[in-house]
Design an enzyme around this catalytic site. Sequence first.
Site, mmCIF file in Angstrom:
data_model
loop_
_atom_site.group_PDB
_atom_site.id
_atom_site.type_symbol
_atom_site.label_atom_id
_atom_site.label_comp_id
_atom_site.label_asym_id
_atom_site.label_seq_id
_atom_site.Cartn_x
_atom_site.Cartn_y
_atom_site.Cartn_z
ATOM 1 C CD GLU A 1 -1.761 -15.927 8.427
ATOM 2 O OE1 GLU A 1 -1.786 -17.181 8.448
ATOM 3 O OE2 GLU A 1 -0.761 -15.275 8.106
ATOM 4 C CD GLU B 1 -2.260 -17.914 -1.259
ATOM 5 O OE1 GLU B 1 -1.130 -17.413 -1.369
ATOM 6 O OE2 GLU B 1 -2.928 -17.864 -0.211
#
Length: 471
Positions: free
Chosen positions: A264, A318
């Site tokens: 990530e 999100e």
Amino acid sequence: MVSQAFSILFILLSAIAASDAAGSVGINYGRVANNLPSPDKVVQLLKSQGVTKVKIFDTNPAVLSAFANSGIIVVVCLPNEQLATAAGNQSFADNWVQANIAKYYPATKIEAIAIGNEIIGAGINDEMKVVVPAMKAIQASLVKSSLGSNIKVSSPIAMSCLGNSYPSSAGSFKPELVDAAIRPMLDFLKQTGSYLMVNVYPFFAYKDNSKLISLDYALFKENPGVVDSGNGVKYNSLFEAQLDAVFAALSALQYDDMKVAVTETGWPSAGDEAETGASLANAAAYNGNLVRRVLTGKGTPLRPNDPLNVYIFSLFNENQKPGPTSERNFGLFYPDMQRVYNIPLSQQDLNGNLPPPMKSDSQSPPANNGTGGVSKTTVGQTWCLANPNVDQHELQAALDYACGDGGADCGPIQSNGACFSPNTLVAHASYAFNSYYQKKARVSGSCVFNGASYVSTQPPSFGNCQYSTGY
Ligand SMILES: *[C@@H]1O[C@H](CO)[C@@H](O)[C@H](O)[C@H]1NC(C)=O
Ligand SMILES: *[C@@H]1O[C@H](CO)[C@@H](O)[C@H](O)[C@H]1NC(C)=O
């Protein structure tokens, strides 16, 4: 014939080596949202963008089915809450691998299983103790299914595993974690030919130390660099310095050749007041420059010959992620699959074939009055201008983006330029937005700038400045 076969083989091998040497860019496909497109559409989106690798945070059946025969490589995750069960119950692990991995492989190119996410690093706790046992249980299940050599098992660690990360050459793991978790994990990774997964976020380091860390350094922009006092190596990006701290920590434990993937990394395009650095322009700069950097194929100063292997966080904004605003704004794309900002994502993008920028009309705030909708009117001339009602910081960020990665012609608004006067943010931003908009031939979504702009059917009148009308 034989020599021809050999030369074809040679060409193939060279191609593989070349693609390997270029480093690789994948994307995390998080799904903590109630407004995302179907997995089938996501596969099409990724293919259209030239993205060849994704990482997901579970083993969702619809997602794994959608990726079947797509050619896209997938890293899946055994969620944190299942680690203890897998660690303590081999038949659970066997069943899990059957139902979530073997069922989809090889049609779905599952490359690795991340066992939990960032469990090691938060200090000594019970959860940490089950990570390696769970990794071993899942590996044993893979071996039983004859997948032991095809699919790697690892577990992403957080940078907080490091007790020391500055200077990079002095990087070391927290002493209390070494025997409790790190060394057993590294032993396992070495035995199974797997690699270390690490999540690296210069954004968080910058946000917490913005007075000490240069923003340009954090964003891979031109900067004087930071010299490592331990070995004299000069770093031009915080990302590389952070990654080298991990490599130094590995070397300190005699794991000099342990491969590492950055599972990530990313930068948010929006954040709360306190989240210094979170902005559209900075996100575009960080992620765009990261991709350019990775695709050069060069490694870090401590591992110059190891091409970078990174997964950007994240594919979509999100909307159901908890926490500060930035958490919901790490996406490269809006849920309607329009880009939040326009950056290269693949070698083909770098070669000059960029997909359409910014976000879609449907998501633009209704700030633009009397225009009939952003760039939907294709009849007659239109101009893209700055919205005087938006926050100055947002306007500035959008201006920086337009003049930076956006590629607008901003020469005329420099101090000696024809459009410098009037010297106001709204006038300068209007000039830059319009330049960008006209250059993009008024592509749908090219006059949005996160709500900082609107389409006008009238040219503005600022001083003597001539505004381009493009096509
Ligand atoms: C172990 O897992 C299997 C399969 O999920 C389950 O049927 C069994 O009850 C579990 N055993 C224990 C002791 O929890
Ligand atoms: C905005 O649009 C509405 C509806 O078309 C119109 O009635 C109003 O006068 C407009 N306001 C401005 C400031 O143009």
